[in-house]
Design a protein around this motif. Structure first.
Motif, mmCIF file in Angstrom:
data_model
loop_
_atom_site.group_PDB
_atom_site.id
_atom_site.type_symbol
_atom_site.label_atom_id
_atom_site.label_comp_id
_atom_site.label_asym_id
_atom_site.label_seq_id
_atom_site.Cartn_x
_atom_site.Cartn_y
_atom_site.Cartn_z
ATOM 1 N N GLU A 61 0.810 -1.205 0.000
ATOM 2 C CA GLU A 61 0.000 0.000 0.000
ATOM 3 C C GLU A 61 0.851 1.266 0.000
ATOM 4 O O GLU A 61 0.666 2.157 -0.818
ATOM 5 C CB GLU A 61 -0.919 -0.033 1.220
ATOM 6 N N LYS A 62 1.831 1.323 0.917
ATOM 7 C CA LYS A 62 2.649 2.546 1.006
ATOM 8 C C LYS A 62 3.587 2.677 -0.186
ATOM 9 O O LYS A 62 3.922 3.786 -0.602
ATOM 10 C CB LYS A 62 3.442 2.556 2.315
ATOM 11 N N ARG B 89 -5.649 -2.276 -10.900
ATOM 12 C CA ARG B 89 -6.635 -2.177 -9.811
ATOM 13 C C ARG B 89 -7.066 -3.566 -9.357
ATOM 14 O O ARG B 89 -7.222 -3.825 -8.180
ATOM 15 C CB ARG B 89 -7.843 -1.344 -10.254
ATOM 16 N N LEU C 85 -6.633 -6.481 5.956
ATOM 17 C CA LEU C 85 -7.054 -6.310 4.558
ATOM 18 C C LEU C 85 -8.542 -6.567 4.417
ATOM 19 O O LEU C 85 -9.266 -5.845 3.736
ATOM 20 C CB LEU C 85 -6.296 -7.280 3.646
ATOM 21 N N GLN D 65 -12.100 -4.329 4.432
ATOM 22 C CA GLN D 65 -12.804 -3.735 3.299
ATOM 23 C C GLN D 65 -13.656 -4.821 2.645
ATOM 24 O O GLN D 65 -13.146 -5.911 2.395
ATOM 25 C CB GLN D 65 -11.815 -3.185 2.274
ATOM 26 N N ARG E 214 -4.792 -5.346 -6.882
ATOM 27 C CA ARG E 214 -4.786 -4.984 -5.459
ATOM 28 C C ARG E 214 -5.411 -6.105 -4.625
ATOM 29 O O ARG E 214 -5.171 -6.210 -3.433
ATOM 30 C CB ARG E 214 -5.568 -3.691 -5.237
ATOM 31 N N LYS F 89 1.689 4.511 -2.702
ATOM 32 C CA LYS F 89 1.190 5.840 -2.329
ATOM 33 C C LYS F 89 2.285 6.884 -2.189
ATOM 34 O O LYS F 89 2.133 8.017 -2.609
ATOM 35 C CB LYS F 89 0.418 5.743 -1.006
#
Lengths: 235, 107
Positions: free
Chosen positions: A121-122, B40, A182, A185, B43, A125
């Motif tokens: 994730e990081k 996407r 995770l 979500q 992910r 980002k």
């Protein structure tokens, strides 16, 4: 860009990964012991451990090496066990923007399931490439050191740790600790449930190909869930 | 080729069969861009892969689907520990204690 951003990233990556890295220990111990019980000398065992650096590929090919299977079958099995890394590599590739090719090879060699799940994730980002590199390499090098040290202990302890301690269950718990945050979500939860169910249904497939099918099914299910979720919000 | 040389050759080939998939897109980087839809979708790869590895490990005993087993109890304990506590080691302690406890009781 501050020169210390690499170290800042490294510190943060190490801190995020440290508790999870405990899951490597039983795997490394078990792998070290398994290589000895396959009939390797300690030098051969540590040679494989340094060259391959992959618990799943090592544990998966050991029985084949043990029975003297043909080399091509051993290599194809290793490739099948490692196909998931193509997916991981593609997913994290954007995290290496602005970083040179030799470093990318080094980083690629060190890519593991745990570091991928922890850092993805990081990596995508954060803008600063030095911070990203530190954030990725600190847990990766730490994994490498843990893997080599505890495999070495396993090599020499082979035979003296009782099997019924089920140390490998700690690796299962570690994978779950990556999964739980995770799965908060909704689409991720859908992806995990579909993938897990598929993996169980296809557990009989040869060469653990069911694992690859399950990952693909999980990705598609998560993606579909994301679309339905977005549609529901729009209405 | 001696058996020793054959063994080291197999290590090197298994090593290549590991490092090449790992490094593939990390090294190719911008030269090969995956479409954004694929990115996407990817992910979801970690959650899917983790579940695909963990689920059969926990819910299959031997070759049979057998969800009610000590491993599942250990997993429930570990997830509960992770949910209700911030201590990163507690899930490992809780999971192992429940698993070994149930096994000791003959569960």
């Amino acid at each position: 860009m501050p020169a210390s951003s690499f170290r800042e990233g490294a510190r943060e990556g190490f801190r995020a990964f440290l508790p999870l890295s405990v899951g490597l220990i039983p795997w490394a111990l078990v792998t070290g012991m398994a290589m000895i019980s396959t009939g390797f000398t300690p030098a051969q065992a540590m040679g494989m451990n340094v060259i391959v650096f992959a618990g799943t590929a090592q544990l998966g090919t050991l029985p084949l090496i043990g029975i003297g299977a043909p080399l091509w079958l051993i290599v194809v099995t290793a490739l099948a066990l490692n196909l998931r890394f193509v997916i991981f590599s593609a997913a994290v590739a954007q995290g290496f923007r602005g970083i040179g090719t030799p470093t990318r090879w080094f980083a690629g060699h060190l890519l593991t399931d745990g570091v991928f799940a922890c850092c993805l994730e990081k990596m995508l980002k954060v803008e600063d490439p030095r911070w990203r590199l530190g954030y990725y390499l600190a847990p990766s090098v730490w994994s490498w050191l843990l893997w080599q040290s505890f495999a070495l202990i396993g090599v020499f302890a082979a035979g003296s740790i009782p099997k019924h301690w089920s140390l490998e269950f700690m690796a299962t718990i570690a994978l779950l600790m990556l999964l739980v945050p995770l799965a908060r979500q909704r689409p991720m939860l859908v992806a995990a449930l579909s993938s897990g169910a598929t993996a169980i249904a296809l557990r009989g497939m040869p060469l653990r190909l069911g694992l690859i099918v399950a990952i693909v099914v999980g990705i598609l299910a998560g993606f579909a869930a994301e679309h339905w979720h977005a549609k529901g919000e729009a209405q | 080729m001696s058996a020793e040389a054959g063994l080291w050759l197999s290590f090197i080939l298994i090593g290549l069969a590991t490092t090449l998939p790992r490094a593939s897109f990390i090294v190719l980087g911008n030269r090969v861009r995956l479409p954004s839809v694929v990115q996407r979708a990817l992910r979801y790869a970690p959650a899917a892969a983790l579940a695909a590895i963990v689920a059969p490990d926990v819910l299959v005993v031997g070759a049979d689907f057998a969800p009610l087993n000590p491993k599942l109890a250990g997993v429930v304990a570990a997830v509960a520990a992770a949910t209700f506590s911030r201590n990163p080691w507690l899930p490992f302690i809780a999971g192992m204690t429940v698993l070994l406890g149930l096994r000791a009781m003959g569960g």
